[in-house]
Design an enzyme around this catalytic site. Structure first.
Site, mmCIF file in Angstrom:
data_model
loop_
_atom_site.group_PDB
_atom_site.id
_atom_site.type_symbol
_atom_site.label_atom_id
_atom_site.label_comp_id
_atom_site.label_asym_id
_atom_site.label_seq_id
_atom_site.Cartn_x
_atom_site.Cartn_y
_atom_site.Cartn_z
ATOM 1 N N GLU A 163 -1.143 7.405 6.541
ATOM 2 C CA GLU A 163 -1.121 5.854 5.407
ATOM 3 C C GLU A 163 -0.533 4.201 6.776
ATOM 4 O OE1 GLU A 163 0.306 3.911 1.643
ATOM 5 O OE2 GLU A 163 2.539 4.922 2.843
ATOM 6 N N HIS A 176 -1.946 6.051 -6.055
ATOM 7 C CA HIS A 176 -0.980 6.324 -6.712
ATOM 8 C C HIS A 176 0.252 4.694 -6.637
ATOM 9 C CE1 HIS A 176 0.924 7.291 -3.466
ATOM 10 N NE2 HIS A 176 1.706 7.299 -3.270
ATOM 11 N N ASP A 177 -1.159 3.566 -5.807
ATOM 12 C CA ASP A 177 -0.612 3.004 -5.278
ATOM 13 C C ASP A 177 -1.031 1.142 -6.193
ATOM 14 O OD1 ASP A 177 1.991 3.328 -4.543
ATOM 15 O OD2 ASP A 177 1.163 3.948 -1.576
ATOM 16 N N ASP A 234 1.975 18.914 -17.846
ATOM 17 C CA ASP A 234 2.874 19.405 -17.197
ATOM 18 C C ASP A 234 3.023 20.696 -18.433
ATOM 19 O OD1 ASP A 234 5.513 19.739 -18.521
ATOM 20 O OD2 ASP A 234 6.003 18.126 -19.846
ATOM 21 N N ASP A 283 3.029 8.880 4.880
ATOM 22 C CA ASP A 283 3.746 8.081 4.428
ATOM 23 C C ASP A 283 4.256 6.978 5.690
ATOM 24 O OD1 ASP A 283 4.333 7.075 1.520
ATOM 25 O OD2 ASP A 283 6.522 6.786 2.745
#
Ligand code: NOJ
Length: 557
Positions: free
Chosen positions: A257, A330-331, A21, A200
């Site tokens: 995916e 990330h999953d 960030d 995705d």
């Protein structure tokens, strides 16, 4: 024929919200990624896969897109994106973007139009159905994020399909106009200079038009819709059309995916003759520690299952298609906490896991933080969790009678926020991720586990990954050799060999915290060789040390 560049590449996945960030709003951003390109270059990766940065209400952290051609202001602007592309390319790094086209956000203008009336020209961009005779949903399908997969809309007295959250309505791929709009959008990004797409849940886009009810299991509220949209009836036709309209003639990389895809499916999807995709993400190896198809119903991993699974994928796709290799994204929970040891053997087991994966055939993916051995988190307070899947699951499992303790245990082991805590850059406040309040708490082990200290230690996990990445570039046997599983029956050792006309690569990995005896034949083979890479200094040719990962090369006479 020249080898496609992505066969020698290693991909690094960035989850922008949690990466770096620069504005102090607690959320990572594109300028923050630019700041860290030299760090990634040092690691040696070739490609960055960016999780979604498009304009989105962020119901599912950007996997719910409102405008495909705009950057979410949370992350920056289109100028920032253009700068990221230029800065990455000037360092010889490629950028692959996420393509989320099974669904959009319900705030996407197509859906706003679609919802407005039954005769709106966009009505058919989504999947609308009448309820059953009793007024209930059109089918008994459960959503992947809990609850029914159908949402009733009062205004037009119909239901729309959402395989994921209510705010993620599924697009209707039967509609050629919608498909054309998607292809135009893809061309827009490729014309800008991006280097490919990660697609995705792309094997969900073709639905069985009969929309039958799914099979009900006892104790469950909803039927299983999987057979009616996973690898659906027109999936190959749609992907081939997409290839023709968008990908053909461009030197880019695609990875789909694909939950529920088996090696036989993967062969078809990734055989270059079929002109569909370059590779897919399988879920099979990530589901071996669950019971009855429920990701939250956890059982211990039997290493033999993992070995057999990799063997199946490695041998099935060899010579036809191409594998992608991953432990993390990330999953998924953090691999060192999952199949390794995030206590005393954290560094050792993280290196062993990396060895095991990176010596296989395919394109390896590293998820941010994996290269420094980041671990799962343990938030006592449910309110610290942000992930919609986790929060919906908590509600659903409580209703089914699961205890609070059991659900929390499942979240600690499998929850997606394990992977999403901010990247640990250094030991300063909030791990150097943000000057503000992070959107998700930082893992409290950041003082000891962070990139700065990894860079200062020549034996760190970071430098080990760096070496694995460079070995792939230098050794053709890693990209092209055949695969043979060794020590099949061992409960603790994952051993295999790769072979080509010039030599044999023997990969030995101990998944336990105890010494493990090697088979005689392996010992004989390796005893005169020295390891190409290893996480162990104290070799004993007859046995592997706890969590040892070692690779030997034997040149054929
Ligand atoms: C798979 C993505 O990886 C995941 O994060 C997302 O929630 C679902 N697809 C829905 O887009």
């Amino acid at each position: 024929m020249t080898t496609a560049w992505w066969k020698k590449s290693t991909v690094y996945q960035i989850y922008p919200k949690s990466f770096n960030d620069t504005t102090g709003n607690g959320v990572g951003d594109i300028p923050g990624i630019i700041e860290k390109l030299d760090y990634l270059k040092k690691l040696g990766i070739d490609v960055i896969w960016l999780s979604p940065v498009y304009d989105s209400p962020q119901e599912d952290n950007g996997y719910d897109i409102r405008n495909y051609r705009m950057i979410d202001e949370l992350f920056g602007s289109m100028e920032d994106m253009d700068r990221l592309l230029a800065e990455a390319h000037s360092r010889d790094l490629k950028i692959v973007m996420d393509l989320v086209v099974n669904h959009t956000s319900d705030e996407h203008p197509w859906f706003v139009e679609s919802k407005s009336s039954k005769d709106n020209p966009y009505r058919d961009y989504y999947i609308w159905k009448d309820g059953k005779a009793d007024g209930g949903p059109p089918t008994n399908w459960g959503s992947i994020f809990s609850g029914s997969a159908w949402k009733y809309d009062e205004q037009t007295d119909q239901y729309y399909l959402h395989l994921f959250a209510e705010k993620q309505p599924d697009l209707n791929w039967e509609n050629p106009k919608m498909r054309k709009d998607v292809y135009n959008m893809m061309n827009f990004w490729l014309d800008k200079g991006i280097d490919g797409f990660r697609m995705d849940v792309i094997n969900f886009i073709s639905k069985d038009q009969a929309y039958p009810d799914g099979e009900m299991k006892s104790g469950e509220k909803y039927g299983n819709p999987g057979p009616y949209f996973v690898n659906g009836p027109r999936i190959h036709e749609f992907l081939q059309e997409m290839h023709g309209e968008v990908l053909s003639g461009r030197d880019v990389m695609t990875v789909g995916e694909m939950p529920g895809a088996e090696p036989e499916d993967a062969k078809v999807y990734t055989d270059p003759d079929n002109q569909e995709l370059d590779m897919i993400f399988t879920f099979e190896h990530m589901s071996l520690d669950e019971e009855g198809g429920d990701k939250w119903n956890i059982k211990p991993l039997d290493l033999r299952d993992l070995k057999e699974n990799f063997e199946k994928w490695q041998t099935s796709l060899h010579g036809t298609g191409w594998n992608s290799l991953y432990w993390n994204n990330h999953d998924q929970p953090r691999i060192v906490s999952r199949f390794g040891d995030d206590g005393a053997y954290r560094e050792k087991s993280a290196k062993m896991l990396a060895t095991c994966l990176h010596m296989m055939q395919g394109t390896p993916y590293i998820y941010q933080g994996e290269e420094i051995g980041m671990t799962n988190v343990h938030f006592e307070d449910l309110n610290d969790y942000q992930d919609i899947e986790t929060l919906n699951m908590y509600k659903e499992k409580s209703e089914l009678g699961w205890s609070h303790e059991r659900i929390m245990e499942a979240i600690y082991t499998k929850g997606r926020d394990n992977a999403r805590t901010p990247m640990q850059w250094d030991g300063s406040k909030n791990s150097g991720f943000t000057g503000g309040t992070p959107w998700l708490p930082v893992n409290d082990n950041y003082k000891s586990i962070n990139a700065e200290s990894a860079l200062q230690n020549k034996d760190s996990i970071f430098y080990y990954y760096q070496k694995l990445i460079s070995l792939r570039k230098g050794w053709d046997i890693i990209t092209s050799g055949s695969f043979k599983l060794l020590m099949r029956e061992s409960l603790n050792v994952f051993a295999y060999q790769r072979e080509n006309s010039e030599g044999i690569l023997v990969v030995l990995c101990n998944f336990s915290n105890e010494e493990q005896r090697l088979e005689e034949e392996i010992t004989t083979n390796i005893k005169n060789a020295s390891p190409l890479i290893s996480n162990e200094n104290n070799f004993k040719y007859r046995e592997l040390q706890p969590f040892e990962g070692s690779v030997y090369y034997i040149h054929k006479e």
